[in-house]
Design an enzyme around this catalytic site. Structure first.
Site, PDB file in Angstrom:
ATOM      1  N   SER A 276      74.517  -5.367  49.630  1.00  0.00           N
ATOM      2  CA  SER A 276      75.884  -5.197  49.136  1.00  0.00           C
ATOM      3  C   SER A 276      76.718  -6.426  49.467  1.00  0.00           C
ATOM      4  CB  SER A 276      76.526  -3.955  49.752  1.00  0.00           C
ATOM      5  OG  SER A 276      76.941  -4.208  51.091  1.00  0.00           O
ATOM      6  N   ASP A 277      77.767  -6.651  48.695  1.00  0.00           N
ATOM      7  CA  ASP A 277      78.731  -7.673  49.057  1.00  0.00           C
ATOM      8  C   ASP A 277      79.607  -7.125  50.187  1.00  0.00           C
ATOM      9  OD1 ASP A 277      80.209 -10.020  49.062  1.00  0.00           O
ATOM     10  OD2 ASP A 277      80.410 -10.090  46.888  1.00  0.00           O
ATOM     11  N   TYR A 278      80.466  -7.979  50.717  1.00  0.00           N
ATOM     12  CA  TYR A 278      81.212  -7.687  51.933  1.00  0.00           C
ATOM     13  C   TYR A 278      82.117  -6.459  51.745  1.00  0.00           C
ATOM     14  CZ  TYR A 278      83.253  -8.988  56.431  1.00  0.00           C
ATOM     15  OH  TYR A 278      83.641  -9.006  57.749  1.00  0.00           O
ATOM     16  N   GLU A 279      81.811  -5.390  52.483  1.00  0.00           N
ATOM     17  CA  GLU A 279      82.568  -4.141  52.472  1.00  0.00           C
ATOM     18  C   GLU A 279      82.640  -3.509  51.088  1.00  0.00           C
ATOM     19  OE1 GLU A 279      86.342  -4.776  54.427  1.00  0.00           O
ATOM     20  OE2 GLU A 279      85.401  -4.804  56.394  1.00  0.00           O
ATOM     21  N   ALA A 280      81.639  -3.769  50.254  1.00  0.00           N
ATOM     22  CA  ALA A 280      81.662  -3.254  48.884  1.00  0.00           C
ATOM     23  C   ALA A 280      81.565  -1.736  48.841  1.00  0.00           C
ATOM     24  CB  ALA A 280      80.525  -3.877  48.081  1.00  0.00           C
TER      25      ALA A 280
END
Length: 750
Positions: A276-280
């Site tokens: 996942s991307d950051y805090e997605a």
């Protein structure tokens, strides 16, 4: 020390004798559910001498020794210390993955990806990516969140600087080259680094050019434009894919099972990690498709996300979801299996510290070879946009050269994204580069004049006064490093701050003015900039920016770069790109009122895709075809001649474009299908040969499967996307291609 050695022997010697799959299955069979979920957690940690371990120890609700990966730690000693903490403190002694954004260098900074794509040189890109991997892995980094392979046709979007521009064929070539470069000689080498293709998918199509914004596009545009570079990445054995922040057709990408599972996993056979991307996962709640962290975790892991970056939703919720039957244990096992296989490819089960070698880091942190490569890459990435009356190259023996613009001394602007390195080493500003290149008899005078970050015009008068004694003025204009990149979208594409006023004042002096652009996106250059007799696009060129700019400015290097993105006349033209569809009423002439045009400016771009000048001139012969009628399975050979008709040697990037004249669905007016850089001495002529095949002729049918349709085609060969040097041929039969036979990674010319 004895205890550490004993742990290593007891833990890893039994694994060495096992087959590769057996090692992973052996570990998986021993893991508790909590330990499995820990392997799916990627933490962002504080990278200070003791901060990383203190950060891990401070996470009271987690067994931090069982975390699978971290981002934010680099340096051989730091990563060794942290690895030891996890390996020796955990029950199964599973090593960490160390990840970082190694985008365009580590200690040695190379041109930003958009700039380097201007070289149209996949071999160069592979070499710079490998050099970055050598430095980063020597610092203990296993895994980079690069390359960014988003196609983008809106220069307002700040992250165009990280990609390869507007074209999926060129973008696919660069994606493949970067992945190969990060991999180097393969897992047996400690310079092998895991690569991540991001952001899957259509992140570059954000509405209004605003980062993180929604995306709304057709399935055909998705398959024709935005998916091909990711297919190329999968074919190049990319190790991980990162879903984008955006939604598509109402589904955020972090929970888009149709694309993550059915396209990536099932249709394309991708077997690596999805991170996942950051805090997605938290953003699934903000998007409104998940109500709680439990919902977000379930949706993400069911869609195919294996590793969660930053949130720790998986750590907090997956044990509950599995124990209550909402997520099958097999789903978790498959995700963990992919993480463990990545660690195995890196050799971490044989030696968890093999990447954390202080001696290797000291020797490889920056070498003369890396500096030389940085200079070569920067030289080849420069695009000459204008050179009226052959003002350039300047003589090194001019008596007085005035350099203006605050960017001339702004080393940070040249480096752009350098978060990966502990300390960028020895970067050269443009002013330094000019001073290094000129003769001892030349006076190089510097006056800031104006800044991109301010409307203050008080310094302009001093610049104008200094210009009175100058033989030439070099105006370094553009953007600061924080005006492009993530979360740095711009509504205006003009020169920011008081730079236009500065340039007008300089032009009023009547002295020859050379504009050097420093920027991370195509700019809508104003009438004032157009009036400058010479314009050099230098982008953000990295460590050797100043020397490379001076090499071109004074003619030691003949510029050969070509634009990977269209330059608009104004922001009102955006999005603008060469491979557009024809309308029912295309513009047929200046007086064609009832056509798809503007009433207040031309519809054509200021500078087209593929454009770039040289200090010499090139002419092309008419393309010669191996056949004008061929079957759908037959290849077509295209031969053209290129002649250097100018006064000096130079490199030309020969480009081949193809148009399907009549098809079952509308097609772009032309599409790039080949390119080749050739070096020609003054007066020299060379043949350039391209080979096209069924993959070049194919169109995606209603099921988005490739099909060659009988009909006529037009091809164009020349120096940019507007060339009218053409030839025609006919494909005589139709045929459906197998999906496995489809190749969206470009077949480079022979």
């Amino acid at each position: 020390m004895k205890r550490r050695l004993l742990i290593l022997l007891v833990t890893y010697l039994p694994l060495v004798a096992m087959a590769q799959d057996d090692v992973v299955e052996h570990l998986l069979a021993q893991m508790t559910l909590e330990e499995k979920v820990g392997q799916l957690t990627l933490l962002h940690i504080v990278d200070t001498p003791n901060g990383a371990i203190n950060h891990l120890q401070g996470q009271k609700h987690l067994a931090m020794t069982d975390v699978g990966a971290v981002i934010g730690a680099s340096g051989a000693e730091k990563t060794r210390q942290l690895q030891r903490f996890v390996v020796e403190g955990s029950r199964l002694h599973i090593p960490l993955l160390f990840s970082l954004d190694v985008i365009h260098g580590f200690c040695t900074m190379f041109p930003v990806p958009l700039a380097e794509t201007s070289a149209w040189d996949p071999d160069l890109t592979q070499r710079t990516a490998h050099a970055a991997a050598v430095e980063a892995t020597a610092s203990g980094v296993h895994w980079t969140f690069a390359p960014m392979i988003d196609i983008t046709r809106d220069p307002r979007w700040g992250r165009v600087v990280e990609g390869s521009g507007e074209d999926p064929f060129l973008g696919s070539a660069m994606a493949t080259a970067r992945i190969k470069g990060f991999h180097g000689d393969g897992p047996a080498s400690t310079a092998f680094m895991l690569a991540t293709a991001k952001h899957f998918v259509a992140y570059g199509a954000a509405e209004a050019g605003r980062d993180y914004n929604t995306v709304d596009l057709s399935q055909r545009t998705l398959w024709d434009v935005y998916l091909p570079p990711f297919r190329a990445a999968v074919q190049a054995s990319v190790d991980a894919i990162m879903p984008a922040f955006n939604e598509l057709e109402g589904l955020p990408m972090a929970s888009n099972q149709a694309l993550l599972d059915r396209v990536l996993r099932q249709r394309w056979g991708f077997s690596g990690m999805i991170v996942s991307d950051y805090e997605a996962l938290a953003e699934l709640i903000t998007h409104g498709t998940a109500a709680t962290p439990l919902d977000a975790s379930r949706q993400a892991i069911e869609a195919g996300v294996d590793v969660e970056l930053a949130n720790q939703f998986f750590r907090l919720t997956l044990p509950y979801l599995v124990s209550n039957g909402q997520v099958p244990m097999a789903t978790v096992d498959n995700a963990v299996r992919r993480v463990l296989k990545a660690k195995q490819r890196l050799g971490l089960f044989d030696d968890p510290y093999r990447y954390s070698d202080t001696t290797r880091q000291r020797l490889l942190s920056q070498t003369p070879e890396a500096r030389a490569l940085a200079r070569e890459a920067a030289q080849k990435s420069i695009v000459l946009l204008k050179n009226a009356d052959s003002l350039l190259p300047l003589s090194k023996d001019l008596q007085n050269i005035l350099v203006v613009g605050s960017l001339a001394t702004d080393v940070a602007a040249s480096l752009k994204t350098c978060m990966a390195a502990e300390q960028p080493i020895g970067a050269i500003s443009i002013l330094q580069g000019i001073q290094n290149a000129t003769s001892p008899a030349t006076r190089v005078i510097y006056v800031p004049g104006a800044s991109p970050s301010s409307q203050d015009t008080q310094g302009i008068a001093a610049a104008q006064n200094a210009a009175q004694d100058a033989d030439a003025i070099v105006a370094v204009l553009g953007e600061t490093s924080n005006m492009s990149g993530e979360a740095n979208s711009r509504a205006s594409l003009d020169l920011p701050g008081a730079q236009n006023a500065l340039l007008r004042a300089l032009l009023e002096t009547g002295k020859p003015v050379v504009v050097i652009l420093v920027n991370g996106r195509p700019l809508a250059l104003t009438d004032t900039v157009e009036q400058a007799p010479a314009i050099i696009e230098s982008w953000f060129l990295g460590t050797e920016a100043g020397n490379a700019v001076a090499d071109v400015l004074f003619g030691d290097i003949n510029p050969s770069g070509k634009l990977p993105m269209t330059f608009p006349r104004s922001v009102g033209q955006v999005p603008i790109y060469y491979a557009h569809k024809n309308t029912g009423r295309p513009i047929l002439g200046e007086d064609d009122s009832w056509s798809s045009r503007y009433i207040d400016q031309p519809s054509t771009p200021l500078y087209p895709f593929g454009f770039g000048l040289s200090y010499t001139r090139f002419s092309y012969g008419t393309p010669q075809l191996s056949s004008t009628r061929l079957g759908s399975s037959q290849p077509l050979t295209v031969t053209t001649t290129v002649t250097n008709t100018g006064p000096r040697a130079g490199d030309e990037i020969v480009q081949l474009y193809l148009r399907d004249d009549v098809a079952s669905v509308t097609r772009p007016v032309r599409q790039l299908r080949g390119f080749r850089k050739v070096h020609l001495a003054a007066g020299q002529t060379r043949e350039v040969v391209f080979t096209l095949d069924e993959n070049d002729f194919a169109v995606l049918d209603a099921d988005f499967e490739p099909r060659v349709e009988a009909g006529t085609f037009t091809l164009f060969v020349g120096g940019d996307s507007t060339t009218d040097n053409q030839a025609h041929f006919e494909v005589t039969d139709s045929r459906k291609l197998s999906i496995s036979g489809q190749s969206v990674s470009p077949s480079m010319p022979n």
